[in-house]
Design an enzyme around this catalytic site. Structure first.
Site, PDB file in Angstrom:
ATOM      1  N   ARG A   1      17.068   0.175   4.886  1.00  0.00           N
ATOM      2  CA  ARG A   1      16.231   0.982   5.800  1.00  0.00           C
ATOM      3  C   ARG A   1      16.386   0.543   7.254  1.00  0.00           C
ATOM      4  NH1 ARG A   1      10.612   2.264   3.048  1.00  0.00           N
ATOM      5  NH2 ARG A   1      11.311   3.022   1.021  1.00  0.00           N
TER       6      ARG A   1
ATOM      7  N   ASP B   1      -2.310   8.809   8.829  1.00  0.00           N
ATOM      8  CA  ASP B   1      -1.275   7.938   8.290  1.00  0.00           C
ATOM      9  C   ASP B   1      -0.866   6.997   9.416  1.00  0.00           C
ATOM     10  OD1 ASP B   1       0.645   8.240   5.593  1.00  0.00           O
ATOM     11  OD2 ASP B   1       1.603   7.154   7.228  1.00  0.00           O
TER      12      ASP B   1
HETATM   13  C1  LIG Z   1       3.367   6.351  -1.183  1.00  0.00           C
HETATM   14  S1  LIG Z   1       2.678   7.185   0.190  1.00  0.00           S
HETATM   15  C2  LIG Z   1       1.281   7.956  -0.562  1.00  0.00           C
HETATM   16  C3  LIG Z   1       1.050   9.349  -0.017  1.00  0.00           C
HETATM   17  C4  LIG Z   1      -0.107  10.112  -0.638  1.00  0.00           C
HETATM   18  N1  LIG Z   1      -1.374   9.462  -0.392  1.00  0.00           N
HETATM   19  C5  LIG Z   1       0.102  10.323  -2.121  1.00  0.00           C
HETATM   20  O1  LIG Z   1      -0.557   9.650  -2.923  1.00  0.00           O
HETATM   21  O2  LIG Z   1       0.904  11.161  -2.510  1.00  0.00           O
HETATM   22  C6  LIG Z   1       1.929   5.835   1.119  1.00  0.00           C
HETATM   23  C7  LIG Z   1       1.572   6.208   2.555  1.00  0.00           C
HETATM   24  O3  LIG Z   1       0.770   5.156   3.088  1.00  0.00           O
HETATM   25  C8  LIG Z   1       1.113   4.988   4.456  1.00  0.00           C
HETATM   26  N2  LIG Z   1       0.706   3.630   4.894  1.00  0.00           N
HETATM   27  C9  LIG Z   1       1.275   2.448   4.605  1.00  0.00           C
HETATM   28  N3  LIG Z   1       0.624   1.442   5.208  1.00  0.00           N
HETATM   29  C10 LIG Z   1      -0.395   2.008   5.897  1.00  0.00           C
HETATM   30  C11 LIG Z   1      -1.425   1.481   6.740  1.00  0.00           C
HETATM   31  N4  LIG Z   1      -1.538   0.168   6.995  1.00  0.00           N
HETATM   32  N5  LIG Z   1      -2.298   2.351   7.276  1.00  0.00           N
HETATM   33  C12 LIG Z   1      -2.199   3.686   7.043  1.00  0.00           C
HETATM   34  N6  LIG Z   1      -1.249   4.245   6.260  1.00  0.00           N
HETATM   35  C13 LIG Z   1      -0.351   3.408   5.697  1.00  0.00           C
HETATM   36  C14 LIG Z   1       2.616   5.229   4.490  1.00  0.00           C
HETATM   37  O4  LIG Z   1       3.077   5.568   5.768  1.00  0.00           O
HETATM   38  C15 LIG Z   1       2.776   6.356   3.455  1.00  0.00           C
HETATM   39  O5  LIG Z   1       2.800   7.614   4.065  1.00  0.00           O
END
Ligand SMILES: C[S@@+](CC[C@H](N)C(=O)[O-])C[C@H]1O[C@@H](n2cnc3c(N)ncnc32)[C@H](O)[C@@H]1O
Length: 271
Positions: free
Chosen positions: A38, A137
């Site tokens: 990445r 996000d």
């Molecule tokens: C695997 S995705 C899950 C998306 C959705 N909630 C679902 O369940 O389909 C995880 C998301 O969490 C976000 N994320 C990771 N760390 C974070 C943080 N510290 N604060 C806010 N969002 C975060 C990532 O950018 C990503 O878009």
């Protein structure tokens, strides 16, 4: 296979430390190749030939932090993922006739908040339905994609015909092969950038339902508890917290009690 950019356990550990401090994300030992592939894209874009050099660049350039975070977040999502949560949301809406406020706290590329918005429109029979949805996000690239609301047609074709007709426009010409969420549904969601690790959340108190799915899994248990408390502070005393399929809060029953499969209700007295 030899790697084009110099990369060792030392740089992997430095990346792990940095992403954890910035976002709370704990990367397991097995993620070293993921980190390499990445971040290689960033090294290529910047013309840097080693991870050591990239880490120096990151320290010296505040503007790189956003790229670094965006590169390392995992954004997997889909429309109506974990469909039982949307059945429960529908039940909630049918039994609560007044205004409802929902926060989708890790909304990725938007499929989750749009699934929430579609459910609300269906449950209340209109896109003007007295439900306020906010979605956040940490990843600015994902927020931009969510706001645009443009998805590959094969993703949208998994939805029922009725949903496709009501909530999407099929792209033509240069947009063939894609579908776009209709403007009324797009404008029913307010997006904002929020790092869940931050002490302050830019969301008004009094939220009825939080969808915080498949993000806590990236944090260690103490961090999960800190974040959960901050989220619960923003919620109504009987609010619902909806978690991802592999997120277990059985160690935090003093804060909330299970209400169904990965759905919890706040225990306000002890929170
Ligand atoms: C695997 S995705 C899950 C998306 C959705 N909630 C679902 O369940 O389909 C995880 C998301 O969490 C976000 N994320 C990771 N760390 C974070 C943080 N510290 N604060 C806010 N969002 C975060 C990532 O950018 C990503 O878009």
């Amino acid at each position: 296979m030899t790697k084009p950019f110099a990369y060792s356990i030392k740089e992997f550990n430095a990346v792990r430390q940095k992403i954890r401090a910035l976002t709370g994300i704990s990367l397991a030992d097995s993620k070293d190749n993921m980190v390499y592939s990445r971040l290689s894209r960033r090294l290529r874009a910047l013309g840097i030939d080693s991870f050591d050099g990239y880490l120096d660049y990151l320290d010296a350039n505040q503007s790189e932090t956003e790229h670094f975070i965006n590169a390392l977040t995992t954004n997997l999502t889909s429309f109506f993922r974990e469909a039982h949560h949307f059945d429960k949301l529908k039940e909630y809406l049918l039994s609560h006739s007044g205004p409802v406020r929902i926060w989708c706290a890790a909304s990725s590329s938007g499929e989750e908040p749009y699934s929430i918005a579609m459910t609300c429109a269906e449950a209340r029979g209109s896109l003007k339905n007295n439900v306020k949805i906010v979605a956040s996000d940490i990843d600015s690239g994902m927020l931009a994609r969510a706001q645009a609301g443009i998805y590959p047609i094969d993703q949208v074709e998994k939805l029922s015909l009725a949903r496709r007709k009501q909530f999407f426009h099929r792209g033509k010409g240069g947009n063939a092969g894609k579908a776009r969420v209709v403007p009324e549904l797009r404008s029913s969601i307010v997006y904002f950038k929020q790092n869940l690790l931050d002490a302050d959340y830019a969301v008004e108190s009094g939220i009825d339902i939080v969808f915080c799915r498949n993000v806590m899994i990236y944090f260690d248990k103490p961090t999960q508890e800190v974040i959960l408390k901050r989220i619960l502070d923003k919620m109504k005393p009987d609010g619902w917290y909806i978690a991802g399929h592999s997120e277990n809060f059985s160690h935090l029953t003093h804060l909330m009690r299970p209400l169904g499969k990965t759905i919890y209700q706040i225990n306000r007295q002890s929170a």
